[in-house]
Design an enzyme around this catalytic site. Structure first.
Site, PDB file in Angstrom:
ATOM      1  N   ASP A  75      -9.200  -3.829  -6.160  1.00  0.00           N
ATOM      2  CA  ASP A  75      -8.585  -3.190  -4.930  1.00  0.00           C
ATOM      3  C   ASP A  75      -9.144  -2.007  -4.690  1.00  0.00           C
ATOM      4  OD1 ASP A  75      -6.940  -1.889  -2.741  1.00  0.00           O
ATOM      5  OD2 ASP A  75      -5.204  -3.192  -3.517  1.00  0.00           O
ATOM      6  N   HIS A  91      -7.526  -5.661  -0.901  1.00  0.00           N
ATOM      7  CA  HIS A  91      -6.631  -4.980  -1.019  1.00  0.00           C
ATOM      8  C   HIS A  91      -5.371  -5.583  -0.767  1.00  0.00           C
ATOM      9  CE1 HIS A  91      -4.193  -1.404  -0.218  1.00  0.00           C
ATOM     10  NE2 HIS A  91      -4.061  -1.431   0.993  1.00  0.00           N
ATOM     11  N   SER A 101       0.935  -1.131   0.165  1.00  0.00           N
ATOM     12  CA  SER A 101      -0.044  -0.098   0.061  1.00  0.00           C
ATOM     13  C   SER A 101       0.885   1.265  -0.082  1.00  0.00           C
ATOM     14  CB  SER A 101      -0.890   0.005   1.180  1.00  0.00           C
ATOM     15  OG  SER A 101      -1.984   0.791   0.958  1.00  0.00           O
TER      16      SER A 101
END
Length: 512
Positions: A453, A481, A229
């Site tokens: 995502d 995610h 991320s």
């Protein structure tokens, strides 16, 4: 990711937020009698002003079963190393298979998520067994975060008011905007007053420079790294600054470094709307779903529920009022992982029955709040990083275009994704730039993207892989995610073969 004022914008961050079963507790550190040693620092090519930092030999002490902890000193300001020092908290899990390939630094996201807790509490979630066998797995709390020299803003009661209080003025009105601006200004001033002068230096570029110090003191000549991320932006920034020191980098759930904060929040809104629609299809196929009809019918009913809570908030047993913004927080959190969709079903049924309890339970998880106590400073560090990394985009034409796109493509989310940018009230001007990262001369960098995502939309992974001169894209077709360690043997094999054996996956590899 930038949490613009839409009073709630999804944190792209902490991979821990993707799993509602992770522990939030960290046991007390218990030192060994004898410190463990590390390899000699790598100080090749280091400027003399930075040599005291790069030449450190950290002393490791046992802090949990199978884990060792230490602190590493880095300069507050790399442009002026004599201006003061800050400390980084670091944890190591020794390679289980004997002589390691080297160290593997990890970052769970955020910005603001702590890497020490991530590795100690969630090692199996962070990396698979082949990686654990081959690497000393390293977690660290970036500058400003957790047990490192940290950003501090509010006490728990003040943070509750900041995160959960509902503006008195109607949503979208001039008075509502003034209330949010004043709350953001007061928060920023408190952060400045309570953080000991570190705020101007809480940037991703400085954190990437910190990683090079960590690489050196761990005795590695190149950096091996797994970032999730926001951690992809941190890793890509490292590659931009130190392309010749890039070892084996994997960036999972990528952020496009070239897009503005406004584009980030808009694209996230679209991503969560798409994930909500996928969730609704799942929900409607189950008997316990509180919605009925088609996906469009269910989304319309959810929009009605949000509008109802926005007009008439629900009171929880602790006195907090559940408004639409906090409910959106509780909705998006389970969307980070398809495995948590049943949690979302239970929560929505609870709210439809007039209760706020389950929604606040999930919102508290999102903010790492337990029994009225915030277990870390992730919300404060999140704001500090983003307000320094992202220039504020307040051009009226850009805002109008973004809002029109949200209204068209994300009508359920859109009403709660609009509002003033809190970073417009930050006490220091941003120093970050939004531009493509090429990292010419770097070794291959593997970028993993998941097609639906919600937090870091797939298009960002495609963009980053295209920008990087040595970028290699691995695509996971699915929900949730990030892609590694999410049930795709294809993705796991590609990532682990690269990290462990240096086998570069085929660019454009598609996995399910």
């Amino acid at each position: 990711m930038k949490r613009t004022a839409r009073r709630l914008i999804a944190a792209v961050g902490g991979v821990a937020a993707a799993s509602l079963v992770l522990s939030g507790c960290l046991a007390a550190l218990i030192p060994d009698e004898k410190p463990a040693v590390t390899a000699a620092p790598d100080t090749s090519g280091v400027p003399s002003a930075l040599m005291p930092y790069y030449s450190q030999v950290p002393e490791w002490t046992r802090c949990e079963a199978d884990f060792e902890c230490t602190t590493v000193t880095v300069p507050l300001d790399y442009a002026n190393p004599g201006a003061g020092d800050i400390e980084l908290a670091v944890v190591r899990h020794r390679a289980t298979g004997g002589a390691p390939v080297g160290s593997l630094l990890t970052n769970p996201g955020g910005p603001g998520a702590g890497g020490v807790d991530f590795v100690i509490e969630s090692l199996q979630y962070a990396v698979g067994a082949p990686v654990q066998e081959s690497f000393d797995v390293i977690g660290f709390d970036p500058r400003g975060v957790g047990d490192s020299t940290a950003v501090a803003c509010y006490d728990a009661a003040e943070m509750d008011a900041y995160l959960f209080d509902i503006p008195a003025e109607p949503r979208g009105s001039a008075g509502w905007v003034r209330e949010l601006d004043e709350a953001s200004r007061a928060f920023a001033e408190a952060c400045d007053a309570n953080s000991g002068g570190i705020l101007p230096f809480i940037t991703t570029e400085n954190s990437a420079r910190d990683m090079d110090v960590l690489r050196a003191v761990l005795g590695d000549t190149t950096l091996n790294y797994l970032g999730f991320s926001y951690g992809t932006f941190l890793g890509a920034t490292y590659a931009k600054l130190f392309p010749e020191r890039v070892g084996r980098l994997v960036l999972d759930g990528a952020i496009d470094p070239s897009v503005s904060g406004l584009e980030v929040s808009t694209t996230q809104g679209l991503g969560f709307e798409s994930a909500l629609r996928a969730y609704m299809a799942f929900c409607l196929d189950n008997r316990d779903c509180p919605f009925a009809g088609t996906v469009d019918d269910a989304m319309a009913d959810l929009a009605t529920l949000l509008a109802s809570v926005d007009r008439r908030p629900l009171q929880a047993s602790d006195g907090r009022m559940l408004g639409a913004d906090s409910l959106v927080t509780a909705i998006i959190t389970p969307l980070y992982s398809e495995a948590n969709w049943p949690v979302l079903t239970t929560m929505l049924a609870d709210v439809l029955a007039g209760s706020a309890e389950y929604a606040f339970l999930i919102a508290d998880f999102y903010y790492n709040r337990e029994d009225g106590v915030y277990l870390d400073n992730q919300s404060e560090a999140f704001r500090a990083y983003n307000c320094m990394d992202y220039p504020v985009d307040d051009d009226p034409a850009d805002l109008d275009a973004a809002y029109a796109l949200l209204d068209e493509k994300a009508p359920t989310i859109a009403p709660y994704w609009k509002g003033p940018d809190p970073c417009a009230q930050w006490v220091y001007p941003p120093t970050g730039v939004r531009e493509p990262i090429l990292a010419e001369g770097a070794a291959p960098i593997v970028v993993v993207g998941t097609t639906n995502d919600p937090a870091t939309p797939y298009e960002w992974s495609v963009a980053l892989a295209d920008q990087l001169a040595s970028g290699v894209l691995v695509s996971r077709f699915g929900e949730g995610h990030t892609g590694y360690n999410k049930g795709s043997a294809c993705v796991d094999d590609a990532v682990e073969s690269y990290l462990v054996d240096g086998v570069v996956p085929a660019d454009g590899l598609e996995c399910r």
